[in-house]
Design a protein around this motif. Structure first.
Motif, short mmCIF file in Angstrom:
data_model
loop_
_atom_site.label_atom_id
_atom_site.label_comp_id
_atom_site.label_asym_id
_atom_site.label_seq_id
_atom_site.Cartn_x
_atom_site.Cartn_y
_atom_site.Cartn_z
N THR A 534 -2.67 26.41 -44.73
CA THR A 534 -2.97 25.60 -43.54
C THR A 534 -3.73 26.43 -42.51
O THR A 534 -4.74 25.99 -41.95
CB THR A 534 -1.69 25.03 -42.94
N ALA A 535 -3.23 27.62 -42.24
CA ALA A 535 -3.91 28.50 -41.27
C ALA A 535 -5.29 28.89 -41.78
O ALA A 535 -6.25 28.99 -40.99
CB ALA A 535 -3.06 29.73 -41.00
N PHE A 536 -5.40 29.11 -43.08
CA PHE A 536 -6.70 29.45 -43.67
C PHE A 536 -7.69 28.31 -43.48
O PHE A 536 -8.84 28.54 -43.07
CB PHE A 536 -6.52 29.77 -45.16
N GLN A 537 -7.26 27.10 -43.72
CA GLN A 537 -8.13 25.94 -43.57
C GLN A 537 -8.54 25.73 -42.12
O GLN A 537 -9.66 25.29 -41.83
CB GLN A 537 -7.44 24.68 -44.10
N ASN A 538 -7.63 26.04 -41.20
CA ASN A 538 -7.92 25.81 -39.79
C ASN A 538 -8.75 26.93 -39.16
O ASN A 538 -9.18 26.80 -38.02
CB ASN A 538 -6.61 25.66 -39.02
N SER A 539 -8.94 28.01 -39.89
CA SER A 539 -9.73 29.12 -39.36
C SER A 539 -11.20 28.86 -39.63
O SER A 539 -11.58 27.92 -40.35
CB SER A 539 -9.31 30.43 -40.02
N ASN A 540 -12.04 29.69 -39.06
CA ASN A 540 -13.48 29.56 -39.30
C ASN A 540 -13.99 30.58 -40.30
O ASN A 540 -15.17 30.87 -40.35
CB ASN A 540 -14.25 29.71 -37.98
N ALA A 541 -13.07 31.13 -41.12
CA ALA A 541 -13.49 32.17 -42.07
C ALA A 541 -14.22 31.58 -43.28
O ALA A 541 -15.17 32.18 -43.78
CB ALA A 541 -12.26 32.95 -42.54
N ARG A 542 -13.78 30.41 -43.73
CA ARG A 542 -14.35 29.84 -44.96
C ARG A 542 -15.79 29.40 -44.74
O ARG A 542 -16.15 28.86 -43.69
CB ARG A 542 -13.51 28.65 -45.42
N CYS A 543 -16.63 29.63 -45.75
CA CYS A 543 -18.03 29.22 -45.66
C CYS A 543 -18.09 27.72 -45.39
O CYS A 543 -17.39 26.92 -46.03
CB CYS A 543 -18.76 29.54 -46.95
N PRO A 544 -18.92 27.28 -44.46
CA PRO A 544 -18.92 25.87 -44.06
C PRO A 544 -19.47 24.93 -45.11
O PRO A 544 -19.18 23.73 -45.08
CB PRO A 544 -19.80 25.86 -42.80
N ASN A 545 -20.30 25.43 -46.04
CA ASN A 545 -20.88 24.58 -47.07
C ASN A 545 -20.29 24.91 -48.44
O ASN A 545 -19.61 25.92 -48.62
CB ASN A 545 -22.40 24.75 -47.11
N VAL A 546 -20.57 24.08 -49.38
CA VAL A 546 -20.03 24.27 -50.72
C VAL A 546 -20.47 25.61 -51.30
O VAL A 546 -19.70 26.30 -51.94
CB VAL A 546 -20.47 23.13 -51.65
#
Length: 772
Positions: A534-546
């Protein structure tokens, strides 16, 4: 003042005495309450130094145990120095060390006179490495750490203590283990767990599966190549009468290129697009610039300077003149008896260089790779071992001379194509060494720089990163290995459900050209997605596009790249086409990449190579794959995924040229071999397939340490909907107070939540201080 390490109870008694002295003997009840509370609290907050046997080179979980018996193992990670004797009874060994050196006959001795060493101290022999003094990371006072031997499917409870005296956290990855049902034990930092903080411990619990030759190593920062690694052997029984003896405690060889200084110092110049310099021997000019060295196909192989190499815990550093003060008797000897066949296990732990393994006047039979058996390959002269790979070979001790024979792990550097580069030492001396010793022979061996002369008809190399090894050596590579007939390949493997293309190259940023996967420099998230989704999804670390950031070919992109297979149902087959393209199509300025996928082994279906000239040298990239843009813009040669800045649709497609798949990809009866680490040749590609069947978040990366740290990585999300909610299937290692009981299989809870006694102790402690 010498620092003193007190145990919690000793510290408590000290406080009690001080309080008694201060109060003049009054208020004894309050001080007794203080004593009880401090004992409770201190024993929670401080980890006592764990005990282990520093002389135990092999932890054999099969000795007196069956596969159904759980094996408990303790691994203590600490910082030591090479060429140093230590008092092993001291909690702070680094404060009780004695420098060592070589005497006139080549033996290691203390540099102090014997009367200066207290006779009551029991000294642990030095970790020799290459004979140079430097800091390193040891496991149970050894580098490499002890070899772990287990039954197939045996449950291992491995408690890892972080006794590093700095602020470094650690994790340990059990390379090649599937971790079915225990993804939290995979040990990938900030993917499956947070790091283990100093003075804390973490229990990895998992089944030792599959069987074969594996290893364990650090998966945080550059700690692996500073010594945090060891062998993990899961016993198997290979079909056929292939060998007479399988002695993993005696014939496991870990190969590594060893650095003069801490490995992180090698990373910074490379990561910041700087050159490597050193003071010139002649001081004219005053500094010498390092030039990349080349392999026989003219591509880059030594993009960072070579210092020395080790086979297990020993090796030799050669100086610029090609000489050394370390004698052959200081190398490792591997004993055999004439007329017998032995299974040797080779493990690649390198940071940079692949090694060409050979034995003087002997050939080998290759019987397994990365733990998986293959149809035996006979009369092998060289086995090329890349970082992360393992090869099992049979050595037939059939020499009539029954003497001593050189074992070499040479780099793939070609002196002629490298301009006869001499930085720290001549290219011809870039090798690890050991000795094959026949029982009954003396221990003398003559120095030599030439093990054999090759022709195409006499020398066979296995696992080349190129199609042909110059003009004189024949190659047999991973897509030509075959699984044994008794291994059933799932029929679904021949009909993949989805095909994905990923390029292992640079990031397209012309000022740095950092190593990247699909143009993206991987950035580790602050929250591990396995345990803190949940915290990972709510962070801005993940690349925004596929497939990455909103960038064009010249823009820097750094984020947590996720290869999301969650839309693939269990049992589907994923085909990965791993390309290795640089910016310039006809330039040999690039290196091959050993690529490792956690949580799986895969079938190696095909390797495509660049075009070569008659001497086996690179000419241009392979043409089987093309890049097609939806506009008329030129497609980048390094296949960086481009997105439109506004609407975000992918503007390019990487595909088979003219939509025509190579014929080998369409066969329905291939005996593909299984691996978990495979080479992707520069200018070419590698096709692998695996079944979607293991829920987890699995790290996927180049195993060259510098490349992985620069960002040539991604994380594969697989069947994550089958995982329990956050922090239910696994737990985080403790990072600070309050104390925690932590392991990789069950959720951890702070001790203060479990024990009202501790809450009472804390309250009483505070009250006691005021009353005293």
């Amino acid at each position: 003042v010498m620092p003193i390490r007190l145990r919690p109870t000793e510290y408590t008694v000290l406080l009690f005495v001080c309080a008694e002295y201060k109060s003049g003997g009054k208020m004894l009840l309050h001080k007794l309450l203080l004593l009880v509370s401090l004992v409770t609290f201190a024993n929670c907050g401080v980890n006592n130094a764990p005990s282990y046997d520093p002389y135990q080179r092999t932890i054999d979980c099969t000795d007196g145990k069956t596969a159904s018996d759980t094996c408990d193992i303790t691994l203590v990670v600490e910082a030591l120095n090479s060429m140093t004797y230590y008092n092993i009874s001291s909690d702070f060994r680094e404060l009780r060390g004695y420098r060592a050196g070589f005497n006139s006959v080549g033996n290691i001795v203390t540099l102090l006179q014997e009367p200066d060493i207290p006779s009551t101290e029991r000294l642990l022999p030095p970790i020799q490495v290459d004979g140079e003094f430097r800091s390193l990371i040891a496991i149970n006072a050894q580098t490499p750490g002890p070899t772990i031997v287990a039954h197939s499917n045996q449950t291992l409870n491995i408690t890892v203590y972080n006794e590093l005296k700095n602020v470094e956290g650690i994790t340990i990855h059990w390379h090649g283990m599937y971790h079915r049902g225990t993804p939290g034990a995979d040990g990938a930092v900030y993917i499956t767990q947070r790091p283990i903080a100093p003075q804390n411990q973490y229990v990895y619990t998992f089944r030792a599966y599959p069987s074969g030759t594996f290893w364990y190593h650090a998966h945080s920062g550059a700690q692996r190549t500073d010594g945090l690694y060891g062998a993990l052997i899961v016993k198997d029984t290979l079909p056929g009468n292939l060998y007479d003896f399988d002695l993993p405690d005696q014939h496991t060889l870990i190969l590594i290129d060893w650095q003069r200084d801490a490995s992180i110092d090698l990373l910074f110049p490379e990561a910041n697009a700087m050159e490597y310099w050193k003071p010139s021997a002649s001081f004219d000019p005053p500094y010498q610039l390092y030039n990349d060295t080349r392999s026989s196909d003219q591509t880059q192989v030594g993009f960072a300077p070579f210092w020395s190499a080790l086979i297990n815990d020993k090796g030799r550093h050669f100086n610029e003149q090609g000489t050394t003060n370390i004698r052959p008797t200081n190398l490792n000897y591997f004993n055999v008896a004439q007329g017998s066949r032995y299974r040797f296990r080779l493990i690649g732990a390198q940071g940079v260089h692949p090694f060409r393994f050979s034995i003087q006047d002997h050939t080998m039979t290759v019987i397994a790779t990365d733990g998986a058996p293959i149809i035996p390959i006979d009369n092998v002269t060289y086995v090329i071992v890349n970082s992360g790979e393992r090869y099992d070979v049979v050595v037939n001790a059939n020499s009539a001379s029954q003497g001593n024979f050189w074992i070499w792990a040479e780099t793939l550097e070609d002196a002629n194509l490298s301009g006869n580069e001499v930085f720290y030492s001549p290219v011809g001396k870039h090798r690890g060494e050991a000795i094959l010793h026949y029982d009954g022979a003396s221990f003398d061996i003559a120095e030599t720089d030439q093990l054999r002369t090759c022709t195409l008809s006499t020398c066979l190399a296995v696992n080349c990163p190129f199609r042909q090894y110059g003009r004189d050596i024949t190659c047999l590579n991973a897509d030509e290995f075959e699984s044994p007939l008794d291994h059933t390949i799932p029929q679904s493997i021949y009909s993949p459900d989805t095909t994905l293309f990923y390029n292992f190259g640079d990031d397209g940023e012309t000022s740095t050209e950092r190593d990247a996967l699909d143009g993206i420099n991987f950035r580790f998230p602050a929250n591990p997605p396995l345990t803190e989704y949940t915290a990972f999804q709510n962070s801005n670390a993940r690349c925004p596009n596929v497939r990455g950031c909103d960038h064009d070919v010249e823009s820097f992109c750094s984020c947590t790249q996720v290869i999301d297979l969650n839309d693939q149902p269990r049992g589907n087959v994923v085909e990965l086409v791993l390309t290795n393209r640089a910016v310039e199509r006809d330039s040999p300025d690039g290196t091959s990449h050993p690529v490792h996928l956690h949580g799986h082994s895969f079938y190696v279906v095909k390797i495509g190579y660049p075009l070569y000239n008659a001497d086996g040298q690179f000419q241009t990239v392979n043409n089987d794959i093309e890049c097609v843009l939806q506009s008329n813009d030129p497609c980048p040669e390094n296949f960086i995924t481009i997105h439109d800045q506004i609407t975000n649709p992918m503007k390019q497609v990487v595909q088979w040229t003219n939509m025509s798949r190579p014929e080998k990809l369409n066969e329905k009866n291939g005996r593909y071999a299984r691996k978990d680490t495979v080479i992707v040749p520069f200018g070419g590609y590698t096709v692998v397939r695996f079944v979607v069947d293991n829920p987890g978040w699995w790290f996927f990366h180049c195993h060259i340490e510098i490349h992985q740290l620069e960002g040539m990585s991604a994380v594969v999300r697989e069947l994550s909907d089958e995982l329990p909610p956050d922090n239910q299937n696994t737990s985080m290692p403790p990072t600070c107070m309050p104390c925690t009981n932590s392991n990789s299989t069950g959720a951890s809870q702070p001790i203060w939540r479990k024990s009202s006694l501790v809450l009472i102790a804390i309250t009483t402690t505070i009250t006691g201080f005021f009353l005293v």
